[in-house]
Scaffold this motif. Structure first.
Motif, PDB file in Angstrom:
ATOM      1  N   THR A 127     -35.907 -26.748  -0.368  1.00  0.00           N
ATOM      2  CA  THR A 127     -37.119 -26.492   0.814  1.00  0.00           C
ATOM      3  C   THR A 127     -38.497 -26.025   0.011  1.00  0.00           C
ATOM      4  O   THR A 127     -39.176 -25.837   0.671  1.00  0.00           O
ATOM      5  CB  THR A 127     -36.398 -25.308   1.618  1.00  0.00           C
ATOM      6  N   HIS A 128     -38.268 -26.101  -1.458  1.00  0.00           N
ATOM      7  CA  HIS A 128     -39.603 -25.558  -2.101  1.00  0.00           C
ATOM      8  C   HIS A 128     -40.161 -26.542  -3.014  1.00  0.00           C
ATOM      9  O   HIS A 128     -39.316 -27.298  -3.707  1.00  0.00           O
ATOM     10  CB  HIS A 128     -39.191 -24.164  -2.707  1.00  0.00           C
ATOM     11  N   ARG A 129     -41.440 -26.691  -2.732  1.00  0.00           N
ATOM     12  CA  ARG A 129     -42.092 -27.754  -3.262  1.00  0.00           C
ATOM     13  C   ARG A 129     -42.016 -27.537  -4.936  1.00  0.00           C
ATOM     14  O   ARG A 129     -41.688 -28.679  -5.713  1.00  0.00           O
ATOM     15  CB  ARG A 129     -43.439 -27.698  -3.156  1.00  0.00           C
ATOM     16  N   VAL A 130     -41.994 -26.189  -5.499  1.00  0.00           N
ATOM     17  CA  VAL A 130     -42.082 -25.996  -7.001  1.00  0.00           C
ATOM     18  C   VAL A 130     -40.711 -26.471  -7.528  1.00  0.00           C
ATOM     19  O   VAL A 130     -40.329 -26.974  -8.711  1.00  0.00           O
ATOM     20  CB  VAL A 130     -42.580 -24.596  -7.284  1.00  0.00           C
ATOM     21  N   MET A 131     -39.540 -26.156  -6.634  1.00  0.00           N
ATOM     22  CA  MET A 131     -38.380 -26.250  -7.129  1.00  0.00           C
ATOM     23  C   MET A 131     -37.932 -27.770  -7.021  1.00  0.00           C
ATOM     24  O   MET A 131     -37.185 -28.587  -7.970  1.00  0.00           O
ATOM     25  CB  MET A 131     -37.255 -25.724  -6.182  1.00  0.00           C
ATOM     26  N   ARG A 132     -38.339 -28.648  -6.299  1.00  0.00           N
ATOM     27  CA  ARG A 132     -38.539 -30.061  -6.190  1.00  0.00           C
ATOM     28  C   ARG A 132     -39.213 -30.730  -7.373  1.00  0.00           C
ATOM     29  O   ARG A 132     -38.481 -31.491  -8.094  1.00  0.00           O
ATOM     30  CB  ARG A 132     -39.164 -30.656  -5.304  1.00  0.00           C
ATOM     31  N   GLN A 133     -40.142 -30.001  -8.022  1.00  0.00           N
ATOM     32  CA  GLN A 133     -40.798 -30.506  -9.141  1.00  0.00           C
ATOM     33  C   GLN A 133     -40.124 -30.160 -10.276  1.00  0.00           C
ATOM     34  O   GLN A 133     -40.031 -30.794 -11.039  1.00  0.00           O
ATOM     35  CB  GLN A 133     -42.226 -29.931  -9.095  1.00  0.00           C
ATOM     36  N   SER A 196     -55.667 -26.100  -3.551  1.00  0.00           N
ATOM     37  CA  SER A 196     -56.535 -26.896  -2.545  1.00  0.00           C
ATOM     38  C   SER A 196     -55.951 -28.072  -2.436  1.00  0.00           C
ATOM     39  O   SER A 196     -56.195 -28.857  -1.359  1.00  0.00           O
ATOM     40  CB  SER A 196     -57.864 -27.163  -3.471  1.00  0.00           C
ATOM     41  N   SER A 197     -54.971 -28.533  -3.211  1.00  0.00           N
ATOM     42  CA  SER A 197     -53.960 -29.845  -3.042  1.00  0.00           C
ATOM     43  C   SER A 197     -53.001 -29.668  -3.610  1.00  0.00           C
ATOM     44  O   SER A 197     -52.699 -28.760  -4.688  1.00  0.00           O
ATOM     45  CB  SER A 197     -54.692 -31.044  -3.301  1.00  0.00           C
ATOM     46  N   VAL A 198     -51.878 -30.576  -3.194  1.00  0.00           N
ATOM     47  CA  VAL A 198     -50.683 -30.432  -3.717  1.00  0.00           C
ATOM     48  C   VAL A 198     -50.159 -31.857  -4.345  1.00  0.00           C
ATOM     49  O   VAL A 198     -50.599 -33.079  -4.061  1.00  0.00           O
ATOM     50  CB  VAL A 198     -49.545 -30.072  -3.054  1.00  0.00           C
ATOM     51  N   ALA A 199     -49.362 -31.812  -5.495  1.00  0.00           N
ATOM     52  CA  ALA A 199     -48.710 -33.133  -6.026  1.00  0.00           C
ATOM     53  C   ALA A 199     -48.079 -34.196  -4.840  1.00  0.00           C
ATOM     54  O   ALA A 199     -47.431 -33.471  -4.077  1.00  0.00           O
ATOM     55  CB  ALA A 199     -47.742 -32.853  -7.072  1.00  0.00           C
ATOM     56  N   LEU A 281     -51.596 -31.106 -11.100  1.00  0.00           N
ATOM     57  CA  LEU A 281     -51.165 -30.402  -9.963  1.00  0.00           C
ATOM     58  C   LEU A 281     -50.052 -29.670 -10.203  1.00  0.00           C
ATOM     59  O   LEU A 281     -49.618 -28.706  -9.761  1.00  0.00           O
ATOM     60  CB  LEU A 281     -51.273 -31.173  -8.454  1.00  0.00           C
ATOM     61  N   THR A 282     -49.127 -30.372 -10.799  1.00  0.00           N
ATOM     62  CA  THR A 282     -47.734 -29.815 -11.035  1.00  0.00           C
ATOM     63  C   THR A 282     -47.773 -28.725 -12.291  1.00  0.00           C
ATOM     64  O   THR A 282     -47.150 -27.750 -12.094  1.00  0.00           O
ATOM     65  CB  THR A 282     -46.813 -31.268 -11.614  1.00  0.00           C
ATOM     66  N   LEU A 283     -48.710 -29.021 -13.194  1.00  0.00           N
ATOM     67  CA  LEU A 283     -48.818 -27.890 -14.035  1.00  0.00           C
ATOM     68  C   LEU A 283     -49.575 -26.561 -13.283  1.00  0.00           C
ATOM     69  O   LEU A 283     -48.982 -25.390 -13.555  1.00  0.00           O
ATOM     70  CB  LEU A 283     -49.924 -28.456 -15.172  1.00  0.00           C
ATOM     71  N   ASP A 285     -48.730 -25.854 -10.285  1.00  0.00           N
ATOM     72  CA  ASP A 285     -47.746 -25.048  -9.765  1.00  0.00           C
ATOM     73  C   ASP A 285     -46.859 -24.211 -10.603  1.00  0.00           C
ATOM     74  O   ASP A 285     -46.315 -23.187 -10.214  1.00  0.00           O
ATOM     75  CB  ASP A 285     -46.952 -25.927  -8.975  1.00  0.00           C
ATOM     76  N   PHE A 286     -46.534 -24.786 -11.906  1.00  0.00           N
ATOM     77  CA  PHE A 286     -45.511 -24.265 -12.746  1.00  0.00           C
ATOM     78  C   PHE A 286     -46.357 -22.862 -13.314  1.00  0.00           C
ATOM     79  O   PHE A 286     -45.636 -21.782 -13.526  1.00  0.00           O
ATOM     80  CB  PHE A 286     -45.405 -25.218 -13.914  1.00  0.00           C
ATOM     81  N   ALA A 287     -47.611 -22.905 -13.368  1.00  0.00           N
ATOM     82  CA  ALA A 287     -48.445 -21.808 -13.865  1.00  0.00           C
ATOM     83  C   ALA A 287     -48.368 -20.543 -12.881  1.00  0.00           C
ATOM     84  O   ALA A 287     -47.902 -19.488 -12.904  1.00  0.00           O
ATOM     85  CB  ALA A 287     -49.802 -22.046 -14.016  1.00  0.00           C
ATOM     86  N   SER A 288     -48.444 -21.063 -11.445  1.00  0.00           N
ATOM     87  CA  SER A 288     -48.492 -20.147 -10.470  1.00  0.00           C
ATOM     88  C   SER A 288     -47.034 -19.439 -10.209  1.00  0.00           C
ATOM     89  O   SER A 288     -46.813 -18.312 -10.192  1.00  0.00           O
ATOM     90  CB  SER A 288     -48.758 -20.956  -9.119  1.00  0.00           C
ATOM     91  N   LEU A 289     -45.971 -20.452 -10.584  1.00  0.00           N
ATOM     92  CA  LEU A 289     -44.549 -19.924 -10.863  1.00  0.00           C
ATOM     93  C   LEU A 289     -44.466 -18.679 -11.851  1.00  0.00           C
ATOM     94  O   LEU A 289     -43.580 -17.676 -11.546  1.00  0.00           O
ATOM     95  CB  LEU A 289     -43.444 -20.951 -10.793  1.00  0.00           C
ATOM     96  N   ALA A 290     -44.894 -19.059 -12.851  1.00  0.00           N
ATOM     97  CA  ALA A 290     -44.860 -18.132 -13.932  1.00  0.00           C
ATOM     98  C   ALA A 290     -45.207 -16.865 -13.641  1.00  0.00           C
ATOM     99  O   ALA A 290     -44.972 -15.737 -13.882  1.00  0.00           O
ATOM    100  CB  ALA A 290     -45.384 -18.521 -15.403  1.00  0.00           C
TER     101      ALA A 290
END
Length: 332
Positions: A127-133, A196-199, A281-283, A285-290
């Motif tokens: 259910t999470h965008r970053v997990m999908r990525q 501001s936008s997502v992958a 955009l994926t990078l 999200d990974f940075a935000s996750l960290a």
């Protein structure tokens, strides 16, 4: 506490259900406790992807339906590596492999392909965008490494390093959920700014590697962690025992932790700035996750228990994915 060697995770890592053992010079929190049951989710997705409507800020993940099927997949993959492959010299190119070594590489390549195939539905289930990525990139890098095996050179090892790091990250996110540290600490973490936008949604059956070329921020990611790893407060703190709860810390461990907190806080701030500088955009999200897992770990320290080490490991493997991808960029 596990040493933060970002971007240098050995491909010989063994991923297990109860803990993640990734770098030879790291210390694991152990974790013989039985995990708490992960909550279930409800509601029908609006598309094939349950995360299709997740366009908000990345946060510490406190539940995810993909964790239960993920852990057996990654354990099976780890077991496939018990064929002597972990003891190989990654500098030896395919043209110089002995028959035994060739069989080891191809067996692991087959297992990585199978693991990637099994991860495909999880990219839709989460259910999470970053997990999908993360699942998509695990699939992409695992297949890229497997594809490299017939003509393997040492440079291709970085593809495998990144795939393994992604697997480590997913496992620690899930273990932080299962052992309750994520739900205990997530409410204490200030929310991140919304993107501001997502992958865009992709095809999990054929995901693309997110860094085909070196991102302009790659050198600064490396220098950031070079600075962190060489900091004396960090090297002192790394000698402390992550299995001890805060109530059992001696004066030396308390002092070492107090010294490292501002260094870790600065690291989170630097990672946040680096993520915002990238146009990938994926990078981002990974940075935000960290950053979110780093700050969750910092919030945990005043009442630390060994289960919180899963937050720490997630916090270090997230930028490890970025640095591994930076080093693998342009390999294939």
């Amino acid at each position: 506490m596990a040493k933060w060697i970002i971007g240098a995770v050995a491909l010989v890592a063994v991923i297990t259900v109860t803990a993640v053992v990734a770098v030879s010079c790291t210390k694991s929190s152990g974790g013989s406790d039985k995990p708490t049951a992960a909550p279930t989710t409800s509601g029908a997705p609006t598309s094939d992807f349950a995360s299709a409507n997740d366009t908000g800020p990345v946060s510490v993940i406190t539940e995810d339906p993909s964790c239960a099927p993920w852990l057996p997949i990654v354990n099976t993959l780890a077991g496939s590596q018990d064929n002597g492959w972990r003891q190989r010299d990654p500098a030896i190119p395919a043209e110089l492999w002995s028959p035994e070594l060739r069989n080891q590489y191809f067996a692991v390549a087959d297992a990585m392909r199978q693991g990637a195939d099994q991860a495909e539905p999880l990219a839709k289930l989460t259910t999470h965008r970053v997990m999908r990525q993360l699942y998509e990139q695990f699939i992409a890098y695992s297949r890229a490494y497997a594809d490299s095996i017939p003509t393997y050179t040492q440079a291709d090892d970085q593809l495998g390093v990144t795939a393994v790091t992604l697997g480590e990250l997913l496992s620690n996110i899930c273990q932080a959920i299962n052992f309750g540290s994520a739900s205990a600490r997530a409410p204490l973490v200030p929310p991140a700014a919304g993107p501001s936008s997502v992958a865009p949604l992709g095809d999990p059956s054929n995901p693309a590697i997110f860094l085909r070329s070196v991102d302009p921020t790659c050198p600064d990611w490396q220098s950031t962690f070079d600075d962190y790893n060489s900091n004396s407060a960090v090297t002192t703190w790394l000698k402390t025992d992550p299995n001890l709860p805060v109530s059992q810390w001696n004066p030396e461990q308390k002092a070492a932790t107090a010294e490292v907190i501002p260094v870790m806080t600065d690291l989170a701030d630097r990672m946040s700035k680096l993520g915002s500088r990238s146009s990938n955009l994926t990078l981002q999200d990974f940075a935000s996750l960290a950053v979110q897992y780093q700050r969750a770990y910092l919030q945990a320290l005043p009442t630390y228990s060994k289960q919180d080490n899963y937050l720490y490991d997630a916090a270090r493997f997230a930028p490890g994915v970025i640095l591994g991808a930076c080093k693998a960029a342009g390999t294939r």
